[in-house]
Design a protein around this motif. Structure first.
Motif, PDB file in Angstrom:
ATOM      1  N   UNK A  63     -21.075  63.334  75.832  1.00  0.00           N
ATOM      2  CA  UNK A  63     -21.660  62.051  76.210  1.00  0.00           C
ATOM      3  C   UNK A  63     -22.722  61.612  75.207  1.00  0.00           C
ATOM      4  N   UNK A  64     -23.455  62.574  74.644  1.00  0.00           N
ATOM      5  CA  UNK A  64     -24.451  62.226  73.632  1.00  0.00           C
ATOM      6  C   UNK A  64     -23.780  61.665  72.385  1.00  0.00           C
ATOM      7  N   UNK A  65     -22.666  62.254  71.985  1.00  0.00           N
ATOM      8  CA  UNK A  65     -21.929  61.718  70.830  1.00  0.00           C
ATOM      9  C   UNK A  65     -21.392  60.320  71.135  1.00  0.00           C
ATOM     10  N   UNK A  66     -20.902  60.130  72.350  1.00  0.00           N
ATOM     11  CA  UNK A  66     -20.434  58.804  72.732  1.00  0.00           C
ATOM     12  C   UNK A  66     -21.587  57.809  72.717  1.00  0.00           C
ATOM     13  N   UNK A  98     -18.456  66.922  67.294  1.00  0.00           N
ATOM     14  CA  UNK A  98     -18.728  66.738  65.871  1.00  0.00           C
ATOM     15  C   UNK A  98     -18.218  67.959  65.110  1.00  0.00           C
ATOM     16  N   UNK A  99     -16.904  67.996  64.892  1.00  0.00           N
ATOM     17  CA  UNK A  99     -16.235  69.182  64.374  1.00  0.00           C
ATOM     18  C   UNK A  99     -16.550  69.423  62.896  1.00  0.00           C
ATOM     19  N   UNK A 100     -16.703  70.662  62.554  1.00  0.00           N
ATOM     20  CA  UNK A 100     -16.926  71.061  61.157  1.00  0.00           C
ATOM     21  C   UNK A 100     -15.626  71.529  60.513  1.00  0.00           C
ATOM     22  N   UNK A 101     -14.505  71.206  61.142  1.00  0.00           N
ATOM     23  CA  UNK A 101     -13.191  71.588  60.624  1.00  0.00           C
ATOM     24  C   UNK A 101     -12.190  70.523  61.062  1.00  0.00           C
ATOM     25  N   UNK A 102     -10.966  70.619  60.537  1.00  0.00           N
ATOM     26  CA  UNK A 102      -9.916  69.686  60.906  1.00  0.00           C
ATOM     27  C   UNK A 102      -8.729  69.833  59.983  1.00  0.00           C
ATOM     28  N   UNK A 106     -10.408  67.013  56.971  1.00  0.00           N
ATOM     29  CA  UNK A 106     -10.931  66.132  58.006  1.00  0.00           C
ATOM     30  C   UNK A 106     -12.106  66.785  58.728  1.00  0.00           C
ATOM     31  N   UNK A 107     -13.135  65.972  59.006  1.00  0.00           N
ATOM     32  CA  UNK A 107     -14.349  66.489  59.627  1.00  0.00           C
ATOM     33  C   UNK A 107     -14.942  65.461  60.579  1.00  0.00           C
ATOM     34  N   UNK A 108     -15.764  65.950  61.501  1.00  0.00           N
ATOM     35  CA  UNK A 108     -16.594  65.074  62.305  1.00  0.00           C
ATOM     36  C   UNK A 108     -15.914  64.455  63.510  1.00  0.00           C
ATOM     37  N   UNK A 109     -16.624  63.511  64.130  1.00  0.00           N
ATOM     38  CA  UNK A 109     -16.151  62.860  65.347  1.00  0.00           C
ATOM     39  C   UNK A 109     -14.847  62.119  65.148  1.00  0.00           C
ATOM     40  N   UNK A 110     -14.690  61.472  63.993  1.00  0.00           N
ATOM     41  CA  UNK A 110     -13.509  60.657  63.723  1.00  0.00           C
ATOM     42  C   UNK A 110     -12.540  61.341  62.764  1.00  0.00           C
ATOM     43  N   UNK A 111     -12.821  62.604  62.423  1.00  0.00           N
ATOM     44  CA  UNK A 111     -11.968  63.356  61.500  1.00  0.00           C
ATOM     45  C   UNK A 111     -11.731  62.580  60.204  1.00  0.00           C
ATOM     46  N   UNK A 124     -19.778  62.484  56.634  1.00  0.00           N
ATOM     47  CA  UNK A 124     -18.758  62.313  57.674  1.00  0.00           C
ATOM     48  C   UNK A 124     -19.048  63.158  58.907  1.00  0.00           C
ATOM     49  N   UNK A 125     -19.947  64.130  58.795  1.00  0.00           N
ATOM     50  CA  UNK A 125     -20.367  64.893  59.971  1.00  0.00           C
ATOM     51  C   UNK A 125     -21.698  64.401  60.521  1.00  0.00           C
ATOM     52  N   UNK A 126     -22.201  63.301  60.007  1.00  0.00           N
ATOM     53  CA  UNK A 126     -23.349  62.609  60.595  1.00  0.00           C
ATOM     54  C   UNK A 126     -22.782  61.580  61.569  1.00  0.00           C
ATOM     55  N   UNK A 127     -22.953  61.764  62.888  1.00  0.00           N
ATOM     56  CA  UNK A 127     -22.323  60.866  63.853  1.00  0.00           C
ATOM     57  C   UNK A 127     -22.664  59.390  63.643  1.00  0.00           C
ATOM     58  N   UNK A 128     -23.889  59.110  63.252  1.00  0.00           N
ATOM     59  CA  UNK A 128     -24.277  57.710  63.027  1.00  0.00           C
ATOM     60  C   UNK A 128     -23.525  57.121  61.847  1.00  0.00           C
ATOM     61  N   UNK A 129     -23.456  57.852  60.751  1.00  0.00           N
ATOM     62  CA  UNK A 129     -22.736  57.374  59.578  1.00  0.00           C
ATOM     63  C   UNK A 129     -21.242  57.257  59.860  1.00  0.00           C
ATOM     64  N   UNK A 130     -20.680  58.251  60.534  1.00  0.00           N
ATOM     65  CA  UNK A 130     -19.249  58.234  60.823  1.00  0.00           C
ATOM     66  C   UNK A 130     -18.884  57.041  61.701  1.00  0.00           C
ATOM     67  N   UNK A 131     -19.708  56.765  62.711  1.00  0.00           N
ATOM     68  CA  UNK A 131     -19.447  55.622  63.575  1.00  0.00           C
ATOM     69  C   UNK A 131     -19.566  54.308  62.805  1.00  0.00           C
TER      70      UNK A 131
END
Length: 334
Positions: A63-66, A98-102, A106-111, A124-131
């Protein structure tokens, strides 16, 4: 997923005749007081009640990531339904972790993939930047508010499983409502026919008419490599594949025998015999065939004859096909 879109240079073709954290202050962080506007009048998003902050099946970290995704969308002034699309995409790609693999890199919330231009691993593993990156690509998708959640998400992500995003639309709407109090209605089924939309977002280059002693049968629209091409109106795909001069093309037959042609594509996403709806993504902008740069060659035929696409759109009360060019474009060369 595919690379971030690059800005196109002048182009033409030569087709001639023959961490936000979840807390009690979340509502203040997201600024959810007051009524919400609808998503461009297409998807109705309204204030339904006070935020609850939780949804069954999703833990505080998810929920925090959302919450971060929604907060970024609000900061960028993305319509509320865009928040739903982004959250559904992150659920699909990473389970809101916020995955560190894929897959591959691919990485992060949005891979998002560093090797494909989305940023370095830290970004890409910074949720704010990725969003932020997701929203910027979403806003570049033509008619993204009209085409439905799954096609809009797919236009950004270029997934090998384009239909999976729709599975999480209901969850995403619940999460957005729980975080903000805003409730967005389900996307209506797109029209299978009728209405005309611009086939891609870009600027006008070479138009319909005489050019270099011959005749150019369409309107060129300069756009980034890989940018979405959508069906100008609902209809049936009658050709999809290689074509002399066009590289890759798609031909769609519409009501009253009107045919639209989309040429120089980087990749086609539809097959012959498939029914498509207005605004559905059918291909990616490319530079294949007899072309001088990344662009869409858009052609309209009525009664078996090519007509000026811009004039045809005016007759249909359709939108402008493309943004005017600042300078006159030179004809393409073979």
């Amino acid at each position: 997923m595919q690379a971030g879109m690059k800005i196109a240079v002048a182009a033409g073709c030569v087709l001639l005749a023959p961490v936000l954290f979840l807390s009690a202050t979340l509502g203040a962080v997201l600024g959810t007081d007051g009524a919400s506007s609808g998503a461009g009048g297409v998807i109705a998003c309204t204030t339904a009640g006070a935020p609850t902050g939780s949804v069954a099946g999703y833990d505080p970290d998810q929920m925090a990531n959302a919450a971060t995704i929604v907060a970024v969308g609000k900061q960028l002034q993305v319509p509320e339904y865009g928040w739903v699309i982004a959250v559904a995409t992150a659920i699909t790609e990473s389970g809101l972790r916020n995955l560190k693999y894929g897959d591959r890199d691919s990485l992060g919330l949005f891979q998002q993939r560093p090797s494909m231009g989305w940023g370095n691993p830290q970004q890409v593993t910074d949720p704010t930047n990725a969003a932020s990156q997701f929203y910027r690509h979403l806003l570049a998708v033509p008619n993204w508010q009209q085409i439905g959640l799954a096609p809009a998400a797919q236009a950004v992500q270029a997934s090998g499983f384009p239909d999976r995003y729709a599975k999480y639309e209901s969850d995403a709407r619940q999460i957005v409502s729980a975080l903000t109090g805003v409730s967005c209605a389900s996307a209506p089924a797109p029209s299978s026919s009728g209405g005309w939309v611009a086939p891609t977002a870009g600027r006008c280059t070479s138009g319909f008419g005489p050019r270099g002693g011959e005749f150019h049968r369409g309107q060129d629209i300069a756009a980034p490599m890989g940018a979405p091409i959508v069906a100008a109106s609902g209809g049936r795909v009658i050709a999809s594949g290689p074509a002399n001069g066009y590289g890759l093309w798609v031909r769609i037959e519409h009501a009253s025998g009107v045919i639209t042609i989309y040429g120089h594509n980087n990749r086609n996403l539809v097959a012959v015999g498939q029914t498509v709806h207005t605004g559905q993504m059918i291909a990616e902008v490319g530079d294949q065939g007899e072309s001088t740069g990344s662009h869409l060659h858009f052609q309209v035929e009525t009664g078996g004859q090519s007509v000026d696409p811009a004039g045809f759109y005016r007759q249909q009360n359709g939108p402008a096909l493309c943004a005017p060019s600042a300078t006159r474009q030179a004809p393409g060369v073979r």
